[in-house]
Write a protein that holds these residues in place. Structure first.
Motif, short mmCIF file in Angstrom:
data_model
loop_
_atom_site.label_atom_id
_atom_site.label_comp_id
_atom_site.label_asym_id
_atom_site.label_seq_id
_atom_site.Cartn_x
_atom_site.Cartn_y
_atom_site.Cartn_z
N TYR A 289 -0.21 81.71 -43.46
CA TYR A 289 -0.26 80.84 -42.29
C TYR A 289 -1.38 79.84 -42.49
N PRO A 290 -1.33 78.65 -41.93
CA PRO A 290 -0.23 78.09 -41.16
C PRO A 290 0.99 77.80 -42.04
N ARG A 291 2.14 77.88 -41.43
CA ARG A 291 3.38 77.73 -42.19
C ARG A 291 3.86 76.29 -42.22
N ASN A 292 4.57 76.03 -43.29
CA ASN A 292 5.08 74.68 -43.48
C ASN A 292 6.60 74.78 -43.63
N ARG A 293 7.31 73.93 -42.91
CA ARG A 293 8.79 73.98 -42.99
C ARG A 293 9.30 73.85 -44.41
N ASP A 294 8.56 73.08 -45.23
CA ASP A 294 9.03 72.87 -46.60
C ASP A 294 9.08 74.17 -47.40
N ASP A 295 8.23 75.15 -47.00
CA ASP A 295 8.24 76.45 -47.70
C ASP A 295 9.58 77.14 -47.57
N MET A 296 10.32 76.79 -46.52
CA MET A 296 11.62 77.43 -46.30
C MET A 296 12.61 77.04 -47.39
N LYS A 297 12.27 75.99 -48.15
CA LYS A 297 13.17 75.55 -49.22
C LYS A 297 12.87 76.27 -50.54
N ARG A 298 11.80 77.06 -50.59
CA ARG A 298 11.46 77.77 -51.83
C ARG A 298 12.60 78.70 -52.25
N SER A 299 12.73 78.89 -53.57
CA SER A 299 13.89 79.68 -54.01
C SER A 299 13.74 81.15 -53.62
N VAL B 49 -3.63 77.95 -18.58
CA VAL B 49 -2.47 78.25 -19.42
C VAL B 49 -1.36 77.22 -19.24
N LEU B 50 -1.20 76.72 -18.02
CA LEU B 50 -0.18 75.68 -17.78
C LEU B 50 -0.49 74.43 -18.60
N LYS B 51 -1.77 74.09 -18.70
CA LYS B 51 -2.15 72.92 -19.52
C LYS B 51 -1.80 73.21 -20.97
N GLU B 52 -2.12 74.42 -21.39
CA GLU B 52 -1.88 74.79 -22.79
C GLU B 52 -0.40 74.71 -23.16
N VAL B 53 0.48 75.13 -22.24
CA VAL B 53 1.91 75.10 -22.57
C VAL B 53 2.57 73.79 -22.15
N ARG C 198 14.03 74.27 -30.46
CA ARG C 198 13.70 75.59 -30.99
C ARG C 198 12.65 75.50 -32.11
N MET C 199 12.84 74.54 -33.00
CA MET C 199 11.86 74.38 -34.09
C MET C 199 10.49 74.05 -33.53
N GLY C 200 10.46 73.15 -32.53
CA GLY C 200 9.18 72.79 -31.91
C GLY C 200 8.52 74.01 -31.30
N LEU C 201 9.31 74.83 -30.62
CA LEU C 201 8.75 76.00 -29.94
C LEU C 201 8.29 77.07 -30.95
N GLN C 202 8.98 77.16 -32.09
CA GLN C 202 8.54 78.11 -33.12
C GLN C 202 7.14 77.75 -33.61
N GLU C 203 6.94 76.45 -33.88
CA GLU C 203 5.62 76.02 -34.36
C GLU C 203 4.57 76.24 -33.28
N TRP C 204 4.97 75.92 -32.06
CA TRP C 204 4.07 76.10 -30.92
C TRP C 204 3.70 77.58 -30.76
N LEU C 205 4.69 78.46 -30.90
CA LEU C 205 4.44 79.90 -30.74
C LEU C 205 3.46 80.41 -31.81
N LEU C 206 3.61 79.93 -33.04
CA LEU C 206 2.69 80.36 -34.10
C LEU C 206 1.26 79.92 -33.77
N ASP C 207 1.11 78.70 -33.24
CA ASP C 207 -0.22 78.24 -32.83
C ASP C 207 -0.81 79.14 -31.76
N GLU C 208 0.02 79.45 -30.77
CA GLU C 208 -0.44 80.30 -29.66
C GLU C 208 -0.85 81.68 -30.16
N TRP C 209 -0.03 82.21 -31.05
CA TRP C 209 -0.29 83.55 -31.60
C TRP C 209 -1.64 83.56 -32.34
N GLN C 210 -1.88 82.50 -33.11
CA GLN C 210 -3.13 82.47 -33.86
C GLN C 210 -4.33 82.27 -32.95
N LYS C 211 -4.13 81.46 -31.92
CA LYS C 211 -5.22 81.18 -30.98
C LYS C 211 -5.58 82.43 -30.17
#
Ligand SMILES: Nc1ncnc2c1ncn2[C@@H]1O[C@H](COP(=O)(O)OP(=O)(O)OP(=O)(O)O)[C@@H](O)[C@H]1O
Ligand SMILES: [Mg+2]
Length: 250
Positions: A221-231, A114-118, A166-179
């Motif tokens: 998922y997977p999410r893309n930051r650009d989707d956050m710009k959708r109306s 797990v230490l390697k993974e994080v 924070r943004m990096g960790l959000q993406e990382w958390l989503l990866d972990e959650w899916q894994k």
């Protein structure tokens, strides 16, 4: 997976209940954010789920079993990182396994994996004071993961971090959650973070808490930051902020 049925809870020293008649369900594999004004009871809900507080009425169950009858069903990552300063990073993240009396070799192997993974393997013999805020949060998350529970309760895990980390960790958390295919309940004050991460958002708008307003996020998922710009996402964000501001003004 998690079910609250007509739950009532009052802190001993309070006159009014914090929670009265709350029912909700969380499905296996969900990622749900809980938002609401400061002091509305988000951390209290987490403390009830993991048994740190006991509901006076109603029932809380996980996979159909009352939580009073089961153990190790949830892992709680509290608001403040609770790494022990006198323990190395590896010894810190081994704590849930020590409690479960897992043997030393297996514990070391799992911890290293797990230490390697994080991304903290090289830091395993360092102490919390030697790590940055983001690294400490990753270490805390690793410890939560190593409890082995399928239900993870993450209470504002990224609130103390700068926005880029924070943004990096959000993406990382989503990866972990899916894994790891865990079920995640995530408290945040950041509406954009809630939208980016979650399948669904629970909004606390009343006091005592009697229900959650639910809002489904229309992104896959997977999410893309650009989707956050959708109306439609912009509209959702505005709607959620409005609700939170109304609640804060009460
Ligand atoms: N151990 C406790 N004993 C008595 N009252 C408490 C205790 N913990 C919290 N409270 C009270 O319960 C209310 C809800 O607290 P809680 O920590 O659940 O809020 P929160 O939504 O997590 O807030 P924040 O967003 O600031 O973390 C607050 O009014 C708080 O003062
Ligand atoms: Mg809280």
């Amino acid at each position: 997976m998690l079910k609250f049925d007509n739950v009532y809870f009052k802190y001993d020293e309070d006159n009014e209940p914090m929670i009265d008649g709350l029912s909700f369900e969380v499905d296996d594999g969900d990622f749900i954010s809980v938002i609401g004004a400061s002091g509305c009871g988000k951390s209290t809900v987490f403390r009830l789920i993991n048994g740190l507080e006991k509901a006076q009425r109603g029932s809380i169950s996980v996979d159909g079993k009352n939580i009073a009858d089961i153990k190790n069903y949830s892992a709680y990552m509290p608001q403040k990182d609770l790494l022990f300063p006198w323990r190395t990073i590896e010894k810190n993240i081994c704590m849930p396994m020590e409690i479960q009396k897992i043997n030393k070799t297996e514990m070391h192997e799992k911890a290293c994996e797990v230490l390697k993974e994080v991304g903290l393997y090289e830091y395993r013999d360092k102490y919390p004071k030697d790590l940055s805020g983001g690294m400490k949060q990753r270490a805390s998350f690793a410890r939560t993961l190593l409890s082995g529970a399928d239900l993870m309760l993450l209470d504002e895990p990224f609130s103390a971090l700068d926005s880029i980390t924070r943004m990096g960790l959000q993406e990382w958390l989503l990866d972990e959650w899916q894994k790891h295919k865990k079920t995640v309940l995530f408290v945040t004050h950041d509406v954009e973070e809630a939208i980016f991460l979650s399948k669904k958002i629970f909004i606390i708008t009343d006091r005592p808490v009697s229900h959650f307003e639910e809002c489904k996020v229309p992104l896959s998922y997977p999410r893309n930051r650009d989707d956050m710009k959708r109306s439609d996402i912009g509209d959702m964000k505005a709607m959620l902020i409005k609700k939170l501001r109304q609640e804060a003004a009460v």
